[in-house]
Each structure stands twice: as structure tokens, then as C-alpha cells.
Design an enzyme around this catalytic site. Structure first.
Site, mmCIF file in Angstrom:
data_model
loop_
_atom_site.group_PDB
_atom_site.id
_atom_site.type_symbol
_atom_site.label_atom_id
_atom_site.label_comp_id
_atom_site.label_asym_id
_atom_site.label_seq_id
_atom_site.Cartn_x
_atom_site.Cartn_y
_atom_site.Cartn_z
ATOM 1 N N MET A 141 -1.872 29.033 -5.108
ATOM 2 C CA MET A 141 -3.386 29.551 -4.779
ATOM 3 C C MET A 141 -3.236 29.790 -3.444
ATOM 4 O O MET A 141 -4.560 30.228 -2.835
ATOM 5 C CB MET A 141 -4.265 28.682 -5.418
ATOM 6 C CG MET A 141 -4.311 28.560 -6.709
ATOM 7 S SD MET A 141 -5.925 28.469 -7.540
ATOM 8 C CE MET A 141 -6.270 26.680 -6.943
ATOM 9 N N GLY A 194 3.839 21.200 1.495
ATOM 10 C CA GLY A 194 4.015 20.891 0.203
ATOM 11 C C GLY A 194 4.500 22.011 -0.616
ATOM 12 O O GLY A 194 5.497 22.320 -1.261
ATOM 13 N N HIS A 195 3.729 23.176 -0.505
ATOM 14 C CA HIS A 195 4.233 24.427 -1.135
ATOM 15 C C HIS A 195 5.489 24.877 -0.424
ATOM 16 O O HIS A 195 6.225 25.331 -1.302
ATOM 17 C CB HIS A 195 3.157 25.468 -0.811
ATOM 18 C CG HIS A 195 1.625 25.423 -1.301
ATOM 19 N ND1 HIS A 195 0.663 25.159 -0.308
ATOM 20 C CD2 HIS A 195 1.344 24.887 -2.631
ATOM 21 C CE1 HIS A 195 -0.482 24.775 -1.235
ATOM 22 N NE2 HIS A 195 -0.194 25.257 -2.262
ATOM 23 N N ASP A 250 0.554 17.520 -8.871
ATOM 24 C CA ASP A 250 -0.349 17.956 -9.922
ATOM 25 C C ASP A 250 0.416 17.715 -11.456
ATOM 26 O O ASP A 250 0.910 18.308 -12.019
ATOM 27 C CB ASP A 250 -0.685 19.439 -9.890
ATOM 28 C CG ASP A 250 -1.595 19.837 -8.664
ATOM 29 O OD1 ASP A 250 -2.467 19.608 -8.741
ATOM 30 O OD2 ASP A 250 -0.868 20.301 -7.909
ATOM 31 N N MET A 294 -0.506 15.955 0.552
ATOM 32 C CA MET A 294 -0.859 17.309 1.047
ATOM 33 C C MET A 294 -1.561 17.879 -0.003
ATOM 34 O O MET A 294 -1.110 17.968 -1.025
ATOM 35 C CB MET A 294 0.103 18.158 1.431
ATOM 36 C CG MET A 294 0.707 17.386 2.943
ATOM 37 S SD MET A 294 2.019 18.628 3.540
ATOM 38 C CE MET A 294 2.185 17.680 5.060
ATOM 39 N N SER A 338 -4.397 21.944 -0.365
ATOM 40 C CA SER A 338 -5.137 22.848 0.378
ATOM 41 C C SER A 338 -6.396 22.360 0.503
ATOM 42 O O SER A 338 -7.366 22.952 1.411
ATOM 43 C CB SER A 338 -4.974 23.999 -0.658
ATOM 44 O OG SER A 338 -3.888 24.696 -0.698
HETATM 45 P P1 AMP Z 1 -2.103 24.883 -5.735
HETATM 46 O O1 AMP Z 1 -1.807 26.096 -4.558
HETATM 47 O O2 AMP Z 1 -2.757 23.734 -5.089
HETATM 48 O O3 AMP Z 1 -2.375 25.426 -7.048
HETATM 49 O O4 AMP Z 1 -0.364 24.511 -5.808
HETATM 50 C C1 AMP Z 1 0.689 25.266 -6.060
HETATM 51 C C2 AMP Z 1 1.897 24.467 -6.497
HETATM 52 O O5 AMP Z 1 2.254 23.545 -5.204
HETATM 53 C C3 AMP Z 1 1.614 23.432 -7.513
HETATM 54 O O6 AMP Z 1 2.600 23.464 -8.175
HETATM 55 C C4 AMP Z 1 1.203 22.175 -6.845
HETATM 56 O O7 AMP Z 1 1.509 21.047 -7.728
HETATM 57 C C5 AMP Z 1 2.171 22.274 -5.587
HETATM 58 N N1 AMP Z 1 1.744 21.458 -4.638
HETATM 59 C C6 AMP Z 1 0.538 21.440 -3.971
HETATM 60 N N2 AMP Z 1 0.552 20.387 -3.346
HETATM 61 C C7 AMP Z 1 1.640 19.727 -3.241
HETATM 62 C C8 AMP Z 1 2.279 18.733 -2.432
HETATM 63 N N3 AMP Z 1 1.426 17.913 -1.561
HETATM 64 N N4 AMP Z 1 3.565 18.296 -2.659
HETATM 65 C C9 AMP Z 1 4.346 18.988 -3.562
HETATM 66 N N5 AMP Z 1 3.702 20.116 -4.557
HETATM 67 C C10 AMP Z 1 2.415 20.392 -4.039
#
Ligand code: AMP
Length: 278
Positions: A30, A36-37, A150, A184, A186
Site C-alpha cells: 500500500m 520491510g517492504h 501480517d 516496521m 507504515s
Molecule cells: P502493506 O503495505 O502494509 O500492506 O504491506 C505490504 C507487504 O509488506 C505485506 O506483504 C506485508 O506483510 C509486508 N510488510 C509490512 N511490514 C513488514 C515488515 N516490517 N517486514 C516484512 N514485511 C513487511
């Protein structure tokens, strides 16, 4: 690196890559990208030839009253980070591009999505499984990378991908953490310095529990200790659960692989974390 906003153009690009013999990997996000991303982008790069990062703040996974409007949007910064970490394209569609008006079809996983985040956010996983299906149809990937951060979402998406026979391999990525240990997210930018410090109680209590858990541990007691530590740091617990790492069924004794899942509010942010206990 290409910026692609339409589904048709994304499909044309992906088919062209495949025709040249390249495999395609997708990293759905997103946006508001953090390390992390980016670790997922690097993981994808090691497993596929052409990498597409999708950036889409998906309205259908937010309930009314959640943070859809104020969710951080930092596209220019995200673009530079994707380029630096070797992405070949960003798929950056509008809401209108992804959702036809009056759409009446959803993708619903009915078992692993129940409970935990599914209980606190009842329409959330239906939004996630539907958008990931749509992203698969746009990007036409061979592999998809999702974070263990997640954890329930990862299991739901693995199941959905298998149940619907998508020819896509799911690659899980480890949880990336701040130096302090805070996972980490967002949403960490919603936290003050004091709240960030207090939120460390999640990681600290989880690592302590993982160190102490043995085959004979009483997991009810483990959950109580974790909840107590997070609450006394000022966190408001949504849930602390011990589950079978694959079926996500609740467990009180150690019989197979055990994952501890936590969701807790610190200030305005609902934070998720998890750890393998055994
Ligand atoms: P999001 O943008 O929060 O929807 O996350 C996008 C992807 O990044 C999802 O697969 C999350 O599980 C992964 N993600 C978010 N935070 C982390 C993190 N700290 N470490 C590893 N993957 C992450």
C-alpha cells in the site's frame, strides 16, 4: 523503471516479459515504503527476473472509521526506493481502475480469515483477497512475495492462491524491524517517540516468551504474561493468541509449531507483531 497505471498496459508488459523468457515477481504493497517492504523486493529479485511492486491503498480492506483517508501516501519517495532496490515496474492504479462501479463479486476465504484480525476487522480479509486476485490478474506473476509481519494475511493468501489454482508461488518474507526491535510498519509514523518506546513492549514480551517456551509450556500462562507486559506499558490489547502456525487454530499446549499473534493499540496506531514460539 516503468510506472504503469492501467491494468491493460500492465498485462501487455507482463506478457512481453514472459515472451522473452523472463519470470515475473510481484510485491503487493500500500506504499509508504520502508525497509520491510524493500526486503521483500530484494527477496523477489532473487527469485524472479522482472519485479513489479504494486502500490495501491485498497479502500475495500478498510472499514468505515478506519484510517483510509489519512493512510500515508508518499509516491515520489516510494518511486526512488523501488528504483534503487531493483524493481522493474511500479503498478500504481487508481481506485477507479481497480474497481468497476457496481462490482458485485468478491473473493472470500472462509476459514483462516476468521478470528484474530478477521474478528476485529470483519470485512478486511475479503478486501485483501479480492484485491490480491485483481493484482494477480493485472501483473500475471509467477511468484508473489508477502511479509510474515501480517502473519494471518500471509496464511489466508497462501490458501486463497492454492484454492483458486493460481499458478503462482508464494514466497514469505521475514519480519523487518527497527534497530530497537519494533516491527516496521507504515503506521509507525502515527506514533510519538514515547509511544514508539512503549510499543517495544510487544517485541520484548514476544522474544522473552519465545526464549522461555518449551514443549511443556502452558500457553495460557504465556499469553497472560505477554498481555500483562503490553498493558502495563500502556498498550490496549486487541488480541494475544497462541495458534498452530499453519492451521491458525488456537492452542493451549505445545503439540506442533506454535505462533504467537499480537494486535495492540498504542496511541492511534493498531500494531501487529508475531513470533514463532516453538
Ligand atoms: P502493506 O503495505 O502494509 O500492506 O504491506 C505490504 C507487504 O509488506 C505485506 O506483504 C506485508 O506483510 C509486508 N510488510 C509490512 N511490514 C513488514 C515488515 N516490517 N517486514 C516484512 N514485511 C513487511
Amino acid at each position: 523503471m516503468k510506472i504503469i497505471e492501467s491494468i491493460a498496459e500492465m498485462q501487455v508488459q507482463s506478457r512481453a516479459w514472459r515472451k522473452e523468457g523472463f519470470s515475473v515477481g510481484v510485491v503487493p504493497t500500500m506504499g509508504a515504503l520502508h525497509d520491510g517492504h524493500l526486503s521483500l523486493v530484494e527477496l523477489a529479485n532473487a527469485r524472479a527476473d522482472k519485479i513489479v511492486v504494486t502500490i495501491f491503498v485498497n479502500p475495500t480492506q478498510f472499514a468505515p472509521g478506519e484510517d483510509l483517508d489519512k493512510y500515508p501516501r508518499t509516491f515520489e519517495q516510494d518511486k526512488a526506493l523501488c528504483e534503487k532496490h531493483g524493481a522493474d515496474a511500479i503498478f500504481f492504479p487508481s481506485v477507479d481502475e481497480m474497481y468497476i462501479p457496481n462490482a458485485s463479486t468478491w473473493v472470500d476465504e472462509e476459514v483462516l480469515s476468521q478470528g484474530y484480525c478477521g474478528a476485529s476487522r470483519p470485512s478486511h480479509f475479503r478486501g485483501v483477497t479480492t484485491i490480491v486476485t485483481k493484482l494477480y490478474n493485472a501483473v500475471l506473476p509467477d511468484i508473489a512475495v508477502f511479509g510474515e509481519k501480517d502473519y494471518q494475511q500471509l496464511q489466508v493468501l497462501k490458501k486463497m492462491t492454492a484454492d483458486l489454482n493460481f499458478p503462482i508461488e508464494i514466497i514469505p518474507g521475514k519480519i523487518w524491524r527497527e534497530e530497537s526491535g519494533l516491527a516496521m510498519s507504515s503506521r509507525n509514523r502515527y506514533l510519538s517517540d514515547e509511544e514508539k518506546e512503549a510499543a517495544l513492549s510487544i517485541y520484548n514480551s514476544l522474544t522473552e516468551a519465545a526464549e522461555k517456551t518449551s514443549k511443556n509450556s502452558d500457553l495460557l500462562e504465556v499469553r497472560e504474561v505477554i498481555s500483562e507486559k503490553i498493558s502495563s506499558a500502556g498498550g490496549k490489547i486487541d488480541y494475544v493468541e497462541t495458534v498452530h502456525a499453519e492451521t491458525l487454530e488456537k492452542v493451549d499446549v505445545v503439540e506442533g509449531p506454535v505462533r504467537c499473534l499480537v494486535a495492540a493499540y498504542f496511541g492511534p496506531a493498531r500494531l501487529l507483531d508475531n513470533i514463532q514460539l516453538y
